[in-house]
Design a protein around this motif. Structure first.
Motif, PDB file in Angstrom:
ATOM      1  N   THR A 216       0.808  -1.224   0.000  1.00 14.42           N
ATOM      2  CA  THR A 216       0.000   0.000   0.000  1.00 14.42           C
ATOM      3  C   THR A 216       0.841   1.274   0.000  1.00 14.42           C
ATOM      4  N   PHE A 217       1.926   1.275   0.765  1.00 16.27           N
ATOM      5  CA  PHE A 217       2.723   2.496   0.921  1.00 16.27           C
ATOM      6  C   PHE A 217       3.356   2.939  -0.404  1.00 16.27           C
ATOM      7  N   ARG A 218       3.517   1.985  -1.344  1.00 14.90           N
ATOM      8  CA  ARG A 218       4.129   2.317  -2.637  1.00 14.90           C
ATOM      9  C   ARG A 218       3.198   2.044  -3.809  1.00 14.90           C
TER      10      ARG A 218
ATOM     11  N   MET B 219       2.413  14.301   6.940  1.00 14.65           N
ATOM     12  CA  MET B 219       1.871  13.028   7.420  1.00 14.65           C
ATOM     13  C   MET B 219       1.243  12.262   6.257  1.00 14.65           C
ATOM     14  N   HIS B 220       1.773  11.079   5.953  1.00 15.58           N
ATOM     15  CA  HIS B 220       1.217  10.244   4.884  1.00 15.58           C
ATOM     16  C   HIS B 220      -0.205   9.801   5.262  1.00 15.58           C
ATOM     17  N   VAL B 221      -1.150  10.059   4.366  1.00 20.99           N
ATOM     18  CA  VAL B 221      -2.543   9.670   4.621  1.00 20.99           C
ATOM     19  C   VAL B 221      -2.723   8.194   4.255  1.00 20.99           C
TER      20      VAL B 221
ATOM     21  N   ILE C 103       6.027  14.844  -3.945  1.00 22.20           N
ATOM     22  CA  ILE C 103       6.175  13.463  -3.478  1.00 22.20           C
ATOM     23  C   ILE C 103       7.237  13.410  -2.394  1.00 22.20           C
ATOM     24  N   CYS C 104       7.013  12.579  -1.384  1.00 30.23           N
ATOM     25  CA  CYS C 104       7.944  12.486  -0.260  1.00 30.23           C
ATOM     26  C   CYS C 104       9.256  11.826  -0.680  1.00 30.23           C
ATOM     27  N   ALA C 105      10.348  12.299  -0.113  1.00 26.88           N
ATOM     28  CA  ALA C 105      11.669  11.763  -0.432  1.00 26.88           C
ATOM     29  C   ALA C 105      11.833  10.314   0.018  1.00 26.88           C
ATOM     30  N   CYS C 106      10.913   9.828   0.861  1.00 26.71           N
ATOM     31  CA  CYS C 106      11.035   8.450   1.366  1.00 26.71           C
ATOM     32  C   CYS C 106      10.633   7.422   0.313  1.00 26.71           C
ATOM     33  N   GLY C 107       9.995   7.865  -0.777  1.00 21.59           N
ATOM     34  CA  GLY C 107       9.591   6.930  -1.826  1.00 21.59           C
ATOM     35  C   GLY C 107       8.155   6.453  -1.704  1.00 21.59           C
TER      36      GLY C 107
HETATM   37 ZN   LIG Z   1       7.590   9.892   3.530  1.00 21.36          ZN
END
Ligand SMILES: [Zn+2]
Length: 468
Positions: A32-34, A287-289, A342-346
């Motif tokens: 889900t996160f990606r 904060m990632h939703v 987009i967040c740098a975390c990917g």
């Molecule tokens: Zn992130």
């Protein structure tokens, strides 16, 4: 054992199906996160239409929607979302009055306990009876997964010892993170509750003795704990080996808490009805939703128009997983904005900026909108104070001018109170755009108003214009 006799919790749930639908960590980070935005949209469409079907079975939504001229089948997909009339806590209160004691906005009642296990938790209401909410097994378990994702995003890992300082009791404050931590993060919850449940000194002793590596709590209590250790017990909070802190920052000063504890501090956003909707990853840049479980819209508080990325407005919540009490365009009255890009975390999930305030907490002061949260941010930035504050709003004099007085606690014994007053008044004028009066008090002097040493439900404002 009679198969139908007792509604055992495990029989009420298909855990493997649930984990496929809402992957918990660590699978969450691979799935889900990606997820691609197209795949996510398809998933959201399916869950949204299921939620709408469920909504039409619930008297509250039937009434609210029919009053706006809606009929079943009118809403054919997410493109029609904005045609649905929003509602807020006033509608929920009216539903409870109309149909006491639980209202008709839930699709389940205590009688359903005969076919499935139910649990009741409430809002953290400060006046009158708190608002109750019943949770069906799958709803509650999904909420625990959402909480587990929050903790994993912050960097909590199996084996962490987590001190939970949220209030224990009727509200979800401590109950929800407990379920999330031990079922879906692998960490060990240590449920101390607030200062009224476990004295703050004892909390510090526990942190020291039991190898606590993570603390969860509200900013004011996190500061109170650190200062109690440092100034009253002679223990440097940094020596306790806290690895990270999970909190709800709002407008509070992150750096201040991080400096006191020597640990990074992560923001998260949730409500007792909806669960943990968004959380910061290790990049601390919004904060990632949890977009497979929620659609969060940002709307203009006055017109209801949906705003673009980066623009501040009130949050509308639509849940995509709830059976017992779905929420469909619930105006929660918190002010936030989407972080563009987009967040740098990917991770591909969109990010919500901090919560800037509550639109129903906003004070109009001589034509200027003032959030108590913004006042707090200024106070917390002055190291001569402990960040505690309380605002009084009064209508004074023959001209009936609106005045705000901000009380603060000065903890630096060497500080000149008159200088603290002048500096803070100047800074507030710059930040708020309106003049306020600052009155310094001694350490602990505001506890009678805020309740910081006792409870996690802190009060920050008394508008005395409404009392007279
Ligand atoms: Zn992130």
């Amino acid at each position: 054992m009679h198969a139908e006799a007792i509604p055992w919790y495990w029989r009420a749930l298909d855990f493997e199906e649930l984990a496929r639908e809402f992957p918990p960590p660590p699978d969450y980070f691979r799935t889900t996160f990606r997820v691609s935005r197209d795949e996510l949209r398809t998933l959201q469409e399916r869950r949204f239409l299921e939620t709408m079907r469920r909504g039409w079975e619930i008297p509250f939504f039937q009434r609210h929607w029919r009053a706006a001229g809606m009929e079943p089948g009118d809403i054919r997909g997410l493109d029609d979302l904005q045609k649905i009339p929003p509602y807020d806590v006033h509608h929920i209160r009216a539903s409870i009055e109309r149909n006491p004691p639980f209202g008709d906005f839930m699709g389940i009642s205590p009688a359903d306990g005969k076919r499935m296990p139910l649990v009741l938790q409430t809002s953290g209401g400060t006046t009158g009876l708190p608002r109750p909410m019943l949770y069906a097994p799958r709803d509650r378990e999904t909420m625990a997964i959402m909480g587990g994702r929050r903790f994993a995003l912050h960097g909590i890992r199996p084996g962490d010892m987590v001190l939970v300082t949220y209030a224990l009791g009727l509200s979800n404050g401590a109950a929800a993170p407990r379920e999330a931590l031990w079922r879906y993060s692998g960490a060990v919850p240590v449920m101390t509750g607030g200062g009224a449940t476990t004295p703050t000194r004892r909390q510090i002793e526990i942190a020291q003795a039991w190898g606590i590596s993570v603390i969860l709590g509200f900013p004011s209590y996190l500061r109170h704990m650190a200062l109690t250790a440092r100034d009253e017990m002679g223990i440097d909070p940094k020596s306790l080996g806290i690895r990270l802190i999970g909190t709800h920052l709002g407008m509070e000063d992150r750096r201040r808490i991080e400096d006191l504890w020597g640990a990074p501090c992560f923001d998260a956003y949730g409500t007792h009805e909806s669960g943990m909707m968004a959380a910061e990853c290790e990049r601390q840049s919004g904060m990632h939703v949890q977009e497979d479980a929620y659609i969060l819209e940002i709307a203009d508080p006055e017109s209801g128009r949906i705003l673009a990325e980066g623009e501040q407005g009130t949050v509308y919540i639509t849940t995509l997983y709830k059976y017992g009490a779905p929420q469909i365009r619930f105006n929660v009255n918190d002010i936030s904005a989407y972080v563009p890009g987009i967040c740098a975390c990917g991770g591909t999930l969109r990010r919500l900026a901090r919560i800037f305030g509550r639109s129903d907490n906003m004070v109009k002061l001589r034509g200027v909108n003032v959030f108590p949260e913004a006042v707090g941010a200024v106070v917390a930035g002055d190291r001569r104070t402990n960040g505690e504050f309380f605002c009084f709003v009064d209508r004074v004099g023959e001209a009936a001018t609106d005045e705000m007085t901000v009380m603060v606690e000065v903890i630096d014994p060497a500080a000149d109170r008159a200088a603290v007053k002048t500096d803070l008044e100047r800074r507030m004028k710059e930040v708020l755009g309106v003049r306020v009066t600052v009155n310094p008090a001694a350490k602990g002097g505001l506890d009678q108003y805020t309740g910081t040493s006792q409870t996690s439900k802190i009060k920050r404002l008394l508008d005395r214009r409404k009392c007279s």
